[in-house]
Design an enzyme around this catalytic site. Sequence first.
Site, PDB file in Angstrom:
ATOM      1  N   HIS A  26     -47.463 -35.106  99.841  1.00  0.00           N
ATOM      2  CA  HIS A  26     -48.534 -34.921  98.856  1.00  0.00           C
ATOM      3  C   HIS A  26     -49.389 -36.181  98.732  1.00  0.00           C
ATOM      4  O   HIS A  26     -50.635 -36.116  98.832  1.00  0.00           O
ATOM      5  CB  HIS A  26     -47.922 -34.571  97.504  1.00  0.00           C
ATOM      6  CG  HIS A  26     -48.942 -34.335  96.432  1.00  0.00           C
ATOM      7  ND1 HIS A  26     -49.491 -33.097  96.183  1.00  0.00           N
ATOM      8  CD2 HIS A  26     -49.530 -35.191  95.544  1.00  0.00           C
ATOM      9  CE1 HIS A  26     -50.377 -33.193  95.200  1.00  0.00           C
ATOM     10  NE2 HIS A  26     -50.404 -34.459  94.791  1.00  0.00           N
ATOM     11  N   GLU A  27     -48.739 -37.311  98.518  1.00  0.00           N
ATOM     12  CA  GLU A  27     -49.495 -38.548  98.323  1.00  0.00           C
ATOM     13  C   GLU A  27     -50.185 -39.000  99.605  1.00  0.00           C
ATOM     14  O   GLU A  27     -51.267 -39.588  99.559  1.00  0.00           O
ATOM     15  CB  GLU A  27     -48.573 -39.651  97.801  1.00  0.00           C
ATOM     16  CG  GLU A  27     -47.908 -39.335  96.469  1.00  0.00           C
ATOM     17  CD  GLU A  27     -48.910 -39.002  95.374  1.00  0.00           C
ATOM     18  OE1 GLU A  27     -50.075 -39.445  95.454  1.00  0.00           O
ATOM     19  OE2 GLU A  27     -48.532 -38.272  94.430  1.00  0.00           O
ATOM     20  N   HIS A  30     -53.661 -37.516  99.784  1.00  0.00           N
ATOM     21  CA  HIS A  30     -54.661 -38.304  99.055  1.00  0.00           C
ATOM     22  C   HIS A  30     -55.028 -39.566  99.841  1.00  0.00           C
ATOM     23  O   HIS A  30     -56.206 -39.910  99.984  1.00  0.00           O
ATOM     24  CB  HIS A  30     -54.104 -38.713  97.686  1.00  0.00           C
ATOM     25  CG  HIS A  30     -53.829 -37.580  96.757  1.00  0.00           C
ATOM     26  ND1 HIS A  30     -54.746 -36.577  96.503  1.00  0.00           N
ATOM     27  CD2 HIS A  30     -52.727 -37.297  95.997  1.00  0.00           C
ATOM     28  CE1 HIS A  30     -54.220 -35.723  95.630  1.00  0.00           C
ATOM     29  NE2 HIS A  30     -53.003 -36.136  95.319  1.00  0.00           N
TER      30      HIS A  30
END
Length: 403
Positions: A26-27, A30
């Site tokens: 997920h990170e 980003h």
Amino acid sequence: MIEPIGGLAASFVSFLVVLGVVVFVHEFGHYQVARWFKVKIESFSIGFGPELCAWTSKAGVRWRIAALPLGGYVKFEGDKDVSSQSVSSPTFKDGIADRNSGLFHAQPVHVRAAVTAAGPLFNFGFSIAVFAIFFAIFGEMVQRPIISHVLPDGAAAAAGMKAGDEVVAINGRKIDDFVDLQTAIMVSGGKEMALDIRRADGAVHIRVTPKIVERQTPFGDKETQGLLGIETRFTRETVEKRSYNPIQALVRGGEQTANIIATQFNFILAVLRGGMSAGHINGPLGIFQIAGKVTENSVAEAGPQASAAQVAESVGIGLVRLAAVLSVAVGFMNLLPLPVLDGGHLVFYAAEAVRGKPIPEKVQAISFQIGLACILSLFVFATFQDLERSGLFNLLKGFVAAG
């Protein structure tokens, strides 16, 4: 059978591995999209709180593994905190000059939206890839949705369903797996379903409303869900082994991911209308229990004569599958339109694109506080449910009664 202490340690390690992988994916979404748009990044953290270990890359990014492994964040240069709220500075009014500086909150709204949406999208992409690889390598065992027995007092019998019926569609959506039928029934308690059924003498269309019932979970607690009152049997005629080429596996991986997303959406609707209990919500302890159960089952599947390498392979496959499912859940949850979550940020960016200017900082600050309160409340509720599932409250009641 894993011994109690060893089982607890295995569950803890499995929990850390699964959650760590999902949070990293997920990170990293980003992080990577921000790098593509030349946004300056200050730190990348797996976990919150004090650093357990950290290093600084040549690009100046601080990579951290922190003590509390319940999430993570990417902190951009110019962020006030890890929730990506901007610092209040007059330099943000300079337009193009600020954009060239690489500060996240000085970027055009489409860049900020792309960076924000990348986390959930990477979660979905990871799940699709994992499912596709497994489908390509192992294929899939599918139990056709053929009904072998209809319980006399159930909703199915009242609607006219019969043994031998094969459900081919639910509310217009085609299905070919009994698991899909089970899942749809679970989240449809109290809500009418339209079933397309294939019989020996032709096609039949039936409308039926599953009853809302209470059942015992594998962890010993009770939860409410929908029940139709049907059974199936695993036979050579109903079980199919399906193989997929790489393209078919990729498509099937996408379908699997979409089905999980649809199930989560329907679950929320079922909870809101009372068709399912909120006890189905899992917090960190619930994920810990599930990871432990997956590890235990994987060891059992490897067999008592399996070598250490074979056990490790079985456990690894089980945990990667769990990570893929959890990754979909994390991506979906982060797209909910709550401030603090990615979905909340995207709502603000959409409003900014329509208005031609950002939402006032005071409105954003209040919204973030409300969103944080909602998330913390959900966390506390989920943890309470996890503790109830673990039997801790019953144990405490026993001590009180004994005293």
